[in-house]
Design a protein around this motif. Structure first.
Motif, short mmCIF file in Angstrom:
data_model
loop_
_atom_site.label_atom_id
_atom_site.label_comp_id
_atom_site.label_asym_id
_atom_site.label_seq_id
_atom_site.Cartn_x
_atom_site.Cartn_y
_atom_site.Cartn_z
N SER A 1 0.92 -1.14 -0.01
CA SER A 1 0.01 -0.02 -0.15
C SER A 1 0.86 1.21 0.01
N ALA A 2 2.04 1.29 0.86
CA ALA A 2 2.70 2.31 0.90
C ALA A 2 3.48 2.69 -0.42
N LEU A 3 4.10 1.39 -1.01
CA LEU A 3 4.81 1.62 -2.30
C LEU A 3 3.63 2.30 -3.34
N SER A 4 2.60 1.86 -3.25
CA SER A 4 1.53 2.08 -4.46
C SER A 4 1.18 3.71 -4.20
N VAL A 5 1.23 3.90 -2.76
CA VAL A 5 0.94 5.65 -2.63
C VAL A 5 1.87 6.38 -3.21
N LEU A 6 3.04 5.84 -3.07
CA LEU A 6 4.44 6.56 -3.51
C LEU A 6 4.47 6.34 -4.99
N LYS A 7 3.60 5.84 -5.80
CA LYS A 7 3.47 5.34 -7.17
C LYS A 7 4.75 4.66 -7.83
N THR A 8 5.03 3.81 -6.86
CA THR A 8 6.18 2.71 -7.22
C THR A 8 5.61 1.63 -8.23
N SER A 9 6.45 1.57 -9.01
CA SER A 9 5.98 0.51 -10.17
C SER A 9 6.66 -0.75 -10.32
N GLU A 10 8.07 -0.68 -9.66
CA GLU A 10 9.06 -1.73 -9.48
C GLU A 10 9.75 -1.48 -8.32
N LEU A 11 10.13 -2.50 -7.83
CA LEU A 11 10.97 -2.58 -6.57
C LEU A 11 12.36 -2.33 -6.63
N LEU A 12 12.67 -1.01 -6.44
CA LEU A 12 14.15 -0.71 -6.37
C LEU A 12 14.82 -0.62 -4.91
N ARG A 13 15.84 -0.79 -4.78
CA ARG A 13 16.67 -0.61 -3.49
C ARG A 13 16.12 0.75 -2.64
N ALA A 14 16.03 1.84 -3.54
CA ALA A 14 15.85 3.07 -2.89
C ALA A 14 14.39 2.84 -2.16
N ASP A 15 13.44 2.29 -3.13
CA ASP A 15 12.12 2.23 -2.61
C ASP A 15 11.95 1.44 -1.23
N ILE A 16 12.63 0.09 -1.41
CA ILE A 16 12.97 -0.62 -0.18
C ILE A 16 13.24 0.00 1.03
N LEU A 17 14.44 0.70 0.86
CA LEU A 17 14.98 1.59 2.31
C LEU A 17 13.87 2.67 2.67
N SER A 18 13.39 3.28 1.69
CA SER A 18 12.45 4.62 2.22
C SER A 18 11.12 3.88 2.75
N THR A 19 10.84 2.64 2.60
CA THR A 19 9.43 2.25 3.07
C THR A 19 9.79 1.03 4.00
N LEU A 20 11.09 0.89 4.48
CA LEU A 20 11.39 -0.57 5.32
C LEU A 20 10.55 -0.49 6.36
N GLY A 21 10.26 0.71 7.21
CA GLY A 21 9.32 0.95 8.47
C GLY A 21 7.78 0.19 8.46
N ALA A 22 7.53 -0.34 6.99
CA ALA A 22 6.40 -0.85 7.06
C ALA A 22 6.27 -2.58 7.29
N ILE A 23 7.63 -3.00 7.05
CA ILE A 23 7.80 -4.64 7.16
C ILE A 23 8.96 -4.78 8.58
N ALA A 24 9.68 -3.65 8.85
CA ALA A 24 10.57 -3.84 9.87
C ALA A 24 9.91 -3.21 11.14
N LYS A 25 9.88 -3.80 12.14
CA LYS A 25 9.35 -3.12 13.30
C LYS A 25 10.18 -2.94 14.76
N SER A 26 11.63 -3.20 14.22
CA SER A 26 12.37 -2.72 15.30
C SER A 26 13.62 -2.18 14.66
N PRO A 27 14.58 -1.36 15.22
CA PRO A 27 15.70 -0.89 14.77
C PRO A 27 16.62 -1.99 14.21
N ASP A 28 16.81 -2.95 15.20
CA ASP A 28 17.57 -4.23 15.09
C ASP A 28 17.06 -4.95 13.58
#
Length: 301
Positions: A254-281
């Motif tokens: 949903s977050a990637l789609s809101v950002l109009k992401t069409s394919e999964l790139l490294r920058a997109d992963i890093l900028s939205t990682l908080g959606a799947i990673a729930k702790s700093p570690d």
């Protein structure tokens, strides 16, 4: 609470899968078979699995497929019989005493402990349900409760009954379909397990995960959904405090789609990682493993 149901609402496991599909919940053959057998045999079903695999959603979907009410008991440490089974309305009892005193009357104990003052909590509500269709009772995250609470459930799970000592034993005219869920944060007592059928729910394979996400985020592009589902599947193999479940996968797409992401790139992963990673570690672990997880630029190819 056992015995074969004379008129089962489902014809076979495939019928369960089809009806749940109509309720927007996708199941594999193992889960549909477990749900079918629990319903047909009139047994509670204990669903275990990692957080986020869809255990709670299974009970909700069953209620939707059966067109029956869902009664939910959310478990937590310190949960008592008064919060789960029944409780007496002490305020009304006190008012009744004062009213009797004003009339120079004396109330017997039986007058105060009658059904008039009985407050139904989820389990007794499920037992006393009088509607045309038996309810689905969800006892969610039973592993978060205390062992003492498990003991309180044994009569109900075995006989679909609740005993109120001051009154009588209430037996269900239409036994509810009971689903217990556990994340295995602690071991459950053998006596509780013996009263239930059991099924472990795994995380869905990438293809089925993609179909689940597609239903929840229909506006997302199909290649993005597929690559995100595959990436999350690989992430779960890392040593994480909290592996991402389907809810996190849906949030991420949903977050990637809101950002109009069409394919999964490294920058997109890093900028939205908080959606799947729930702790700093976990965030650091996933970031450090990006190359190991697969080159993001080619993830959607």
């Amino acid at each position: 609470m056992s015995g074969v149901v004379t008129d089962p609402p489902f014809t076979d496991p495939a019928d369960v899968a089809r009806r749940l599909d109509e309720a927007d919940y996708l199941v594999d053959e193992g889960t549909s078979t477990a749900l079918f057998l629990a319903m047909a045999l009139g047994r509670p079903l204990l669903l275990e699995g990692e957080p986020g695999v869809g255990k709670t959603a299974a009970a909700k979907a069953m209620a939707a497929a059966l067109d029956s009410p869902l009664i939910r008991l959310q478990c937590y440490e310190g949960l008592t019989a008064g919060e789960a089974l029944y409780e007496w309305n002490h305020q009304r009892q006190l008012l009744a005493i004062r009213l009797a005193e004003s009339r120079h009357e004396k109330l017997a104990e039986a007058d105060l402990f009658s059904e008039e003052f009985l407050q139904e909590r989820p389990i007794l509500r499920a037992v006393r349900h009088s509607g045309p269709v038996a309810p689905v009772l969800l006892i969610d995250e039973i592993d978060r409760s205390d062992e003492e609470f498990e003991a309180l459930l044994l009569e109900f799970l075995g006989e679909a009954a609740v005993t109120v000592p001051e009154l009588r034993t209430f037996e269900a005219a239409r036994p509810p379909f009971v689903v217990l869920t556990s994340n295995r944060s602690r071991e459950l007592h053998d006596a509780l397990r013996r009263r239930c059928l059991y099924h472990w729910i795994d995380f869905p394979a990438a293809e089925r995960a993609a179909e689940i996400v597609r239903r929840r985020v229909p506006h997302a592009r199909t290649p993005l959904i597929a690559s995100a589902a595959q990436f999350v599947g690989r992430v779960r193999r890392l040593e994480l405090e909290k592996p991402p479940g389907m809810a996190e996968t849906i949030d991420w797409v949903s977050a990637l789609s809101v950002l109009k992401t069409s394919e999964l790139l490294r920058a997109d992963i890093l900028s939205t990682l908080g959606a799947i990673a729930k702790s700093p570690d976990d965030r650091d672990t996933i970031t450090d493993a990006l190359d190991e997880l697969g080159h993001p630029e080619s993830a959607s190819a």
